[in-house]
Design a protein around this motif. Structure first.
Motif, short mmCIF file in Angstrom:
data_model
loop_
_atom_site.label_atom_id
_atom_site.label_comp_id
_atom_site.label_asym_id
_atom_site.label_seq_id
_atom_site.Cartn_x
_atom_site.Cartn_y
_atom_site.Cartn_z
N TRP A 147 1.19 -1.43 0.12
CA TRP A 147 -0.09 -0.42 0.56
C TRP A 147 0.77 1.28 0.06
CZ3 TRP A 147 -4.94 0.91 -0.80
CH2 TRP A 147 -5.93 -0.64 -1.15
N VAL A 148 2.38 1.05 0.27
CA VAL A 148 2.99 1.99 0.00
C VAL A 148 3.13 2.62 -1.17
CG1 VAL A 148 5.59 3.48 1.23
CG2 VAL A 148 4.42 1.88 2.55
N LEU A 149 3.40 1.70 -2.09
CA LEU A 149 3.72 2.60 -3.42
C LEU A 149 1.82 3.25 -3.74
CD1 LEU A 149 4.06 2.31 -6.51
CD2 LEU A 149 4.04 0.01 -6.63
N ARG A 150 0.55 2.11 -3.09
CA ARG A 150 -1.05 2.57 -3.67
C ARG A 150 -1.51 4.14 -3.37
NH1 ARG A 150 -4.68 2.51 -7.57
NH2 ARG A 150 -6.89 3.06 -6.71
N ALA A 151 -0.46 4.37 -2.04
CA ALA A 151 -0.38 5.87 -1.76
C ALA A 151 0.32 6.70 -2.68
CB ALA A 151 0.38 5.18 -0.17
N LEU A 152 2.09 6.71 -2.58
CA LEU A 152 2.76 6.70 -4.07
C LEU A 152 1.95 7.13 -5.62
CD1 LEU A 152 6.39 6.02 -3.10
CD2 LEU A 152 5.20 7.60 -2.21
N GLY A 168 -0.82 -11.24 12.65
CA GLY A 168 -2.00 -12.85 12.27
C GLY A 168 -1.24 -12.83 11.36
N ARG A 169 -2.21 -12.91 9.99
CA ARG A 169 -1.88 -12.94 8.65
C ARG A 169 -0.91 -12.42 7.72
NH1 ARG A 169 -6.81 -15.23 9.35
NH2 ARG A 169 -7.10 -17.13 10.49
N GLN A 170 -1.09 -10.74 8.41
CA GLN A 170 -0.71 -10.15 7.74
C GLN A 170 0.95 -9.63 7.49
OE1 GLN A 170 -3.21 -7.52 8.44
NE2 GLN A 170 -3.24 -6.72 6.71
N GLN A 171 1.88 -8.86 6.51
CA GLN A 171 2.68 -7.67 6.81
C GLN A 171 2.71 -6.81 7.16
OE1 GLN A 171 6.32 -9.17 7.63
NE2 GLN A 171 5.15 -11.08 7.55
N VAL A 172 3.08 -5.94 7.89
CA VAL A 172 2.40 -4.97 8.20
C VAL A 172 3.79 -3.73 8.29
CG1 VAL A 172 1.02 -2.80 9.78
CG2 VAL A 172 0.34 -5.73 9.56
N VAL A 173 3.40 -2.73 8.28
CA VAL A 173 4.30 -1.53 7.77
C VAL A 173 4.26 -0.16 8.15
CG1 VAL A 173 4.31 -0.27 5.38
CG2 VAL A 173 6.41 -0.05 6.84
N ALA A 174 4.41 0.48 9.33
CA ALA A 174 3.50 1.54 10.14
C ALA A 174 4.31 3.19 9.22
CB ALA A 174 3.52 2.29 11.40
N THR A 175 2.92 3.69 8.92
CA THR A 175 3.87 5.07 7.54
C THR A 175 2.96 6.45 7.94
OG1 THR A 175 3.72 3.26 5.42
CG2 THR A 175 3.86 5.10 4.89
N LEU A 176 3.80 7.39 7.54
CA LEU A 176 2.92 8.65 8.16
C LEU A 176 2.66 8.99 6.19
CD1 LEU A 176 2.61 11.06 9.43
CD2 LEU A 176 4.83 11.92 8.91
N LEU A 177 1.17 9.51 6.24
CA LEU A 177 1.33 9.46 5.09
C LEU A 177 0.38 11.25 4.86
CD1 LEU A 177 -1.17 6.49 3.89
CD2 LEU A 177 0.66 7.31 3.32
N THR A 178 1.07 11.64 4.14
CA THR A 178 0.57 13.77 4.22
C THR A 178 -0.02 14.13 2.53
OG1 THR A 178 3.11 14.22 5.02
CG2 THR A 178 1.95 15.73 4.03
#
Length: 212
Positions: A147-152, A168-178
């Motif tokens: 989703w980082v690429l999708r956000a860009l 759980g079943r996910q890889q997760v990354v915390a991201t700041l979206l401006t």
């Protein structure tokens, strides 16, 4: 349309309150495997459903189709209290930064690629509109790295806050979206829908349809 409720306003509508927490349990516990949140009543509720939380609901055909929750970063929130291994250093905070949590699209409304349905894009447009009317131009979100690429691509400025982890079943990354007007315009272009999605008043609501 997207409707914004405070926690007290949502609790004043038991039908909506029940639907919200049932949808959250269905997605985050049953689908994503966050078993620590499992409850016998099938409702997902946590300590961040407090009086300063804002709940965004997308209602289609009288059904709860999508949901997300906005938390102020000026008080303890999910990243600082629970997902502390997702950031390095000090996470951003302030009145212009909210944390977006529990983003969810009900199964019957996931017609798009990666689950980015018209309901999903309405949730995205909705939090931008909601933020821009309140002096908020940043959100912290914990999501899958793709989703980082999708956000860009949607013209968010995306800044990872740490390393990805498994929940759980996910890889997760915390991201700041401006975000800004360009972001909102891009999201609307992708949706082929120029009108605002943030609605006034309360929705006509029938119920929540849990897909099998």
């Amino acid at each position: 349309m997207l409707y914004a409720f405070s926690t007290s306003e949502l609790m004043d509508r038991p039908d909506l309150w029940q639907a919200v927490h049932s949808l959250r349990h269905s997605i985050f516990v049953d689908e994503m495997g966050w078993d620590d949140l499992r409850r016998p009543d099938g409702l997902e509720i946590d300590q961040f459903d407090h009086e300063e939380a804002t709940h965004h609901l997308v209602v289609r055909n009288g059904e709860l189709a999508g949901y997300q929750r906005m938390l102020p970063t000026t008080r303890p929130h999910l990243l600082t209290e629970v997902l502390t291994d997702l950031y390095e250093g000090t996470p951003p905070c302030g009145p212009d930064v909210f944390e977006l949590t529990r983003y969810a699209v009900a199964k019957p409304y996931r017609e798009g690629r990666w689950g980015v349905s018209s309901v999903g894009s309405e949730l995205i447009a909705g939090f931008i509109e909601w933020g821009m009317t309140r002096g908020v131009d940043k959100v912290i979100i914990e999501f899958e790295p793709m989703w980082v690429l999708r956000a860009l691509q949607l013209r968010f400025l995306a800044q990872p806050l740490g390393y990805q982890r498994t929940y759980g079943r996910q890889q997760v990354v915390a991201t700041l979206l401006t975000f800004d007007e360009t972001t909102l315009r891009t999201v609307r272009e992708k949706r082929n829908f120029d009108a605002a999605v943030l609605a006034q008043g309360e929705p006509d609501f029938i119920g929540y349809r849990k897909a099998s």
